[in-house]
Every structure is written in C-alpha cells, then in structure tokens.
Motif scaffolding. Structure first.
Motif, short mmCIF file in Angstrom:
data_model
loop_
_atom_site.label_atom_id
_atom_site.label_comp_id
_atom_site.label_asym_id
_atom_site.label_seq_id
_atom_site.Cartn_x
_atom_site.Cartn_y
_atom_site.Cartn_z
N LEU A 28 -20.40 7.46 82.48
CA LEU A 28 -20.15 8.86 82.45
C LEU A 28 -21.51 9.67 81.86
O LEU A 28 -21.57 9.25 81.07
CB LEU A 28 -18.84 8.57 81.29
CG LEU A 28 -18.89 10.22 80.37
CD1 LEU A 28 -18.43 11.34 81.88
CD2 LEU A 28 -17.96 10.47 79.13
N GLU A 29 -21.49 10.46 82.93
CA GLU A 29 -22.93 11.08 82.88
C GLU A 29 -22.71 12.29 81.52
O GLU A 29 -21.59 13.19 82.02
CB GLU A 29 -23.94 11.17 83.43
CG GLU A 29 -24.76 11.73 84.02
CD GLU A 29 -25.42 12.19 85.16
OE1 GLU A 29 -27.20 12.75 85.55
OE2 GLU A 29 -25.01 12.29 86.19
N ALA A 42 -16.25 15.90 69.93
CA ALA A 42 -17.51 16.20 69.90
C ALA A 42 -18.78 15.81 71.01
O ALA A 42 -19.23 14.59 71.15
CB ALA A 42 -17.65 16.51 68.82
N LEU A 43 -19.45 16.80 71.40
CA LEU A 43 -20.70 15.71 71.77
C LEU A 43 -21.58 16.22 71.51
O LEU A 43 -21.77 17.36 70.25
CB LEU A 43 -21.10 17.76 73.23
CG LEU A 43 -22.51 17.31 73.83
CD1 LEU A 43 -21.97 16.39 75.18
CD2 LEU A 43 -22.55 19.36 74.53
N VAL A 44 -22.20 15.02 71.16
CA VAL A 44 -23.47 14.59 70.00
C VAL A 44 -24.61 14.83 70.83
O VAL A 44 -25.08 13.63 71.16
CB VAL A 44 -22.57 13.80 69.29
CG1 VAL A 44 -23.88 13.31 67.84
CG2 VAL A 44 -21.89 14.06 68.34
N LYS A 45 -25.89 15.67 70.25
CA LYS A 45 -27.27 15.73 70.73
C LYS A 45 -28.28 14.18 70.15
O LYS A 45 -27.14 13.84 68.30
CB LYS A 45 -27.78 16.81 70.11
CG LYS A 45 -27.31 17.71 71.25
CD LYS A 45 -28.28 18.91 70.79
CE LYS A 45 -27.50 20.59 71.39
NZ LYS A 45 -29.01 21.59 71.24
N ALA A 53 -25.95 4.38 78.99
CA ALA A 53 -26.15 6.04 78.15
C ALA A 53 -26.84 5.65 77.61
O ALA A 53 -27.28 6.77 76.81
CB ALA A 53 -24.94 6.79 77.40
N THR A 54 -27.95 4.91 78.04
CA THR A 54 -29.42 4.37 76.57
C THR A 54 -29.93 6.16 76.78
O THR A 54 -30.29 6.48 76.26
CB THR A 54 -29.93 3.03 77.32
OG1 THR A 54 -29.29 2.15 77.04
CG2 THR A 54 -31.00 3.46 76.24
N ILE A 110 -24.00 12.13 73.78
CA ILE A 110 -22.93 11.63 74.29
C ILE A 110 -21.89 11.85 73.96
O ILE A 110 -21.50 13.21 72.80
CB ILE A 110 -23.02 10.23 73.03
CG1 ILE A 110 -23.39 10.01 71.41
CG2 ILE A 110 -24.31 8.75 73.86
CD1 ILE A 110 -22.98 8.97 70.87
N VAL A 111 -20.30 12.08 74.32
CA VAL A 111 -19.41 12.07 74.19
C VAL A 111 -18.95 11.34 72.68
O VAL A 111 -18.80 9.64 72.85
CB VAL A 111 -18.54 12.85 75.20
CG1 VAL A 111 -16.16 13.06 73.97
CG2 VAL A 111 -19.03 14.02 75.63
#
Length: 591
Positions: free
Chosen positions: A426-427, A458-461, A560-561, A566-567
């Motif tokens: 998942l990009e 939620a989108l987390v930076k 996703a490193t 990330i979601v």
C-alpha cells in the motif's frame, strides 16, 4: 530554553506564569506541613506538583533552570505505602464501597533478604501436574482459608493485597496521591513479588520448601483451555464466579471481546489469532523495556502513565474472559478488586511472569530491564511466610534465580510466528498516491480529541523517511503512540490497531500482517468510586493513559519502511457509545 519564574510563599514556590491552572497558593498552603517535614518546597507548573529540595530552589531563584532538568532533579523512586494510612479502596465498584482491603498492621517493616537456603523451585504447567501435586496444592489453599481472618497470610488477606495496591487504598508514600501498580513499569516486578510471597506462604503451610505455583500457559495451544485442576466444584481451587461458557474444553481468546455475539473465533482460527497476538505483543511490538514493561512512574507522578504491551494483552483479556458476565463487575477475575479471590489468578500471573523471562531471552540487545535508579530502588511492602512485614525493592526481583524459582520448559510456538509479508504494497506517500488519500477519504487525525465508537482511520506522518544507519545499529524502534487514551475505569474497553489497512473493522482477523497490537482496560472503577484525596471532590470514573507499540518490523513487512506516511486504523472491540473511548492523538516517535 524556558526558565522558572518563582514567587515565594513560605515553603511554597508557585510558577508565576500559570496562576489560572488551579495550582495556587491555596493549594500550597494545604501541603505546606508536608513540605516542611520533608525539607522540600513545592513547585507548581501547569497544574503539575513537583517536590524540590530547598537547595535546588535556591539555585532556581538565582539562575534559570530548564523545566525538563527540574523534573529530572525532582524525580525519586516510589517509596512503600504507609499501611497506617490505608483506607477503603477509591476505585472499587459502587456495590463494594464498604470493602476493606487493608492488611492488619502491628509492626514496622524489615528489609527483605534474598533467600540463601531455599531449593531451586520449578513452577510447573498447570495442565501437566500430577495427582500428588494437585492434592498438595489444594491442601495448601484450604489451609490458607482456615487461617484466622486477621492473619495476613489467610486467603482473604492475600486476595486483599491485590485489591489494596490496585484500587486506590494506598497513597504514594506520604503524598495524597493514589498508588497504582498497574499501567506502568511496576506491573511486572510488583506481581512477581506478590506471587513469590503467596507461593512461600503455601509452601510453609504444607511444610514443603520445594512447592511452586503452577502457570497457566494460555500462550500455546496445549494450554489454551482453563486448566482442569481449577474446574472441579468443591475443590479449594474452584471459584464459582467464572464464565460458565468458558469451562474446558473452550479455548481462551487472548483478544476477547465480551460484547461480541457473532463471528466468534473457534478452532484453528482462534489458535492462529492467539498466536499472532502473542507474536505482536511480545516479539515485534515490544523490543524495548518501555514498550514491553510499561512507562516510567515515579514518586509524585499521577498513576497510569501507560501499560506495556504484555499488560494490555494478553494479560487484560484473559482476566475478562475468565470473570463471570452474570456478576455486576465481572467478578471475580474480571475486576481488579476481586481478581485474586480466584485461585487461578495466580496461575494466570505466573504465566504473565513467565513471559517476562521469555522476553529477555529473545533476540535483540535492548530486551533488558530498566536501569533507572527510580525503577530499581522503588519499594513495596508484603507479609512473608512467617507473617513478618517486609520491605522489598524492584532491583531484587529482576532475576528469578535470586528468588530461587524457574519455569518448566514447554512449547512456545509464537516466537517464530512472524506473519507472512503482505503480497501487495500500500503506497502512502506525501503526494497521496493511494487512491483513498488522493480522493480525500483519509486525512490526518487532527488536533482535537475524538471518540472511538466506530473505527477511526487517520493518515500519520512519519518524523522522517527512514532511520539512520546508526539508529538501525542501535536498534532504535519506530513507535506508534496513541496518546491521551481516556477510558471509563469500570468498562472492559478494548481496541485493535492496524497499519495500512483502512478497511479494518471489528471482524478483521488479527492474524493478518497489518495487525499492530491491542489496548485493553481491566475494570477497576465505577461511577462513584471514592473521592480525590487532593481536593475531596468525587474521583473521576475515567483514567487517561497512552498506548505505545513498536512498528518497525510491520513497516518492513508491509514495504512501508521508507514511506512518508502510514495509515493507522483503530477498531473498537465492543459497543462503547454509552462510555466511549476517547483518543487525543496519533503520532510516531523513536525509542
């Protein structure tokens, strides 16, 4: 660097910039006597009360002191409670308000000395014990029941030990602050001491120093049923206040949701779920002491800074799974105040303690105990097998060999149970290449607290794209922090956490690679659970804490490193509309 602006008032120091916080001169006057007695002063900042040595205050009055440095200087190890000031539990349920958990008190404590003349004892798996062992164990519990009620070694008094330390019957030393040994770095060492003295009392009663408590190895398929030795009515090991639907051959659900009535896992799917939960909570999500054992908790701190992964789950769900849903507060095992009334409590916690020994044996140079003096020198009080009141320190509990016990070797299938890597990446990048993000369906959590009554995504930076080579070499862990988690104390609140699985819901299996961990609350409070000793007002039925879990390995497995974001999806496990879980923030930090 922010400095302290102080206004002096006899033995009180007030943070002058924050008069509106309620930490004011009136509050300080009420504790001036205590400050004088301790040769301390009181610093109030942002509503937080800190105790400072007078020499530190003189330094503060002549030079600028960083707030962070002041807190560090003020930190002290937790002293033992003053038994003479024990009171009815603050956080016992409404229908147990006349409960007295306080031990008999007639002497000053002596310092505990590590045993030098005991044989090494091996705690056996409760599923593997023979008839001779069961007879001896049953006789020991029966003899404990027959001791006079004011004997601190009696069964009732032994159960009350947990009630007193876990339901607000004690203060932090001489401060008017509730002492709570759950939801912090004290969870594991305190319970190890508790089991040690319980075990030694039983051994003394049957005259056998080789006697050792059994452990309920719910972490392996062979031990996932309630041990049969506890299931026979009429036996001293039996407790009628258990969930009748969970008697053998039913297998324990380590992610148990008491409200779920459909799509309940059984058979191989349940075993797979349990196995993955164990791997996430003990192996991949807990590679540092604070993640596994819990957050620091020092003298003067408010309780419940944050539980470790083990305490959250499987510890919490096993308590709730065992307690009776027919009782108002899930008694016995399902509530702190009554949990130790069930003999299986000690088998459950023996396995929790066993997890501590296993965790330190796993790969990784950071799987070690805290070396903080405030942790090592913290102390508690227990009655030993000779009814002597003894003072123990955390430092002496870190190695089971010091206390002359070990565990039977049994199968540990979850250690190598790393979930299969996701087949599809998942990009989730800063430009929003994931379709849902691009469409605006997934946004950041925001600055306002939110109620977790339906899944929150939620989108987390990430603070940075990836760890440096030094951080990798040092095994610095990327940590997902769910901050300001507020739950009603009397509710068996739970939620699961998923990474890059926006569609996760209450039926999503935690055997998937996107599952990150579980937060849970063992009930220990009700609407009218006592008064706040600081101000005499009714004690809040809510507790506020945090949930932290390591996600470095999950990000590797999900490809996703090096993603910028990330979601994160939080899934409530139950209907909490009446008593919603509240979340204040979601972020990533490094440990």
């Amino acid at each position: 660097m922010e400095s302290l602006n102080l206004v002096m008032n006899n033995s009180c120091a007030i943070y002058a910039k924050l008069p509106q916080t309620g930490c004011n001169l009136g509050v300080c006057r009420s504790i001036r006597t205590e400050a004088r007695r301790r040769n301390n002063v009181v610093l109030c900042k942002g509503g937080e009360r800190l105790w400072l040595d007078r020499r530190e205050l003189l330094l503060a009055s002549t030079s600028a002191i960083a707030v962070g440095a002041t807190k560090k200087a003020a930190a002290k190890p937790m002293p033992p409670p003053d038994l003479e000031k024990c009171h009815n539990p603050d956080t016992a349920p409404t229908d147990a308000q006349n409960l007295n958990c306080c031990p008999p008190y007639s002497e000053k404590p002596v310092d505990f000395e590590l045993p030098t003349n005991l044989p090494m004892r091996v705690r056996p798996s409760a599923h593997d014990v023979n008839d001779e062992y069961v007879e001896k164990y049953s006789r020991a519990i029966q003899l404990m029941h027959e001791l006079p009620p004011d004997d601190p070694r009696s069964f009732t008094q032994q159960a009350n030990v947990h009630c007193a330390y876990c339901d607000g019957a004690y203060y932090e030393g001489s401060l008017p602050v509730e002492l709570q040994i759950h939801n912090s770095w004290f969870f594991l060492p305190w319970h190890r001491w508790y089991l040690y003295f319980h075990e030694r009392i039983l051994a003394k009663l049957v005259g056998d120093d080789t006697f050792a408590l059994p452990f309920w190895n719910w972490d392996a398929p062979a031990g996932m049923t309630l041990p049969p030795i506890y299931s026979h009515p009429g036996s001293p090991l039996y407790d009628e206040l258990r969930n009748p639907a969970h008697m053998p051959p039913s297998k324990v659900d380590l992610n148990y949701d008491p409200q779920k009535k459909s799509n309940i896992l059984t058979g191989p799917k349940l075993v797979a779920s349990n196995t993955n939960l164990m791997y996430r909570q003990i192996v991949s999500g807990a590679k540092t002491p604070s993640l596994f054992q819990g957050q620091p908790y020092r003298y003067g701190d408010n309780p419940d800074p944050g539980a470790g992964t083990l305490e959250n789950s499987p510890h919490g769900p096993v308590h709730v799974w065992t307690g009776s849903p027919a009782q108002p507060n899930l008694e016995d095992m399902g509530n702190f105040y009554s949990a130790a009334r069930d003999p299986i409590f000690f088998a459950h916690h023996a396995n929790v303690d066993r997890m501590w020994t296993i965790w330190k044996s796993l790969e990784g140079k950071r799987r070690v105990d805290f070396d903080d003096p405030d942790y090592l020198q913290a102390s508690f009080l227990f009655y030993d097998e000779n009814a002597r009141l003894v003072r123990v320190k955390v430092a002496d509990a870190l190695d089971p060999k010091n206390l002359m016990f070990s565990y039977q070797s049994v199968d540990i299938p979850w250690i190598k149970a790393r979930p299969k890597k996701s087949s599809a990446k998942l990009e989730v990048t800063s430009v929003g290449s994931h379709a849902a993000i691009a469409a605006g369906h997934i946004s950041e959590f925001g600055s306002k607290a939110r109620k977790l009554v339906v899944p929150i995504t939620a989108l987390v930076k990430k603070p940075k794209k990836k760890r440096s080579q030094k951080e990798i070499d040092d095994e610095t862990e990327e940590v997902l922090v769910i901050g300001g988690v507020e739950v009603k104390r009397g509710v068996a609140a739970k939620f699961d956490v998923f990474i890059n699985l926006a569609e996760a819901d209450s039926d999503t299996a935690i055997s998937c690679p996107e599952y990150a961990g579980t937060f849970s609350n063992v009930p220990h409070h009700h609407e009218h659970g006592g008064k706040n000793k600081r101000n005499g007002k009714p004690k809040s039925p809510y507790r506020k804490s945090s949930f932290k879990v390591g996600i470095t390995e999950i990000l590797e497995d999900l490809g996703a490193t090096e993603d910028d974001n990330i979601v994160v999806t939080l899934v409530p496990k139950g209907d909490f509309k009446a008593d919603p879980i509240v979340i204040s923030s979601i972020k990533i930090e490094y440990d």
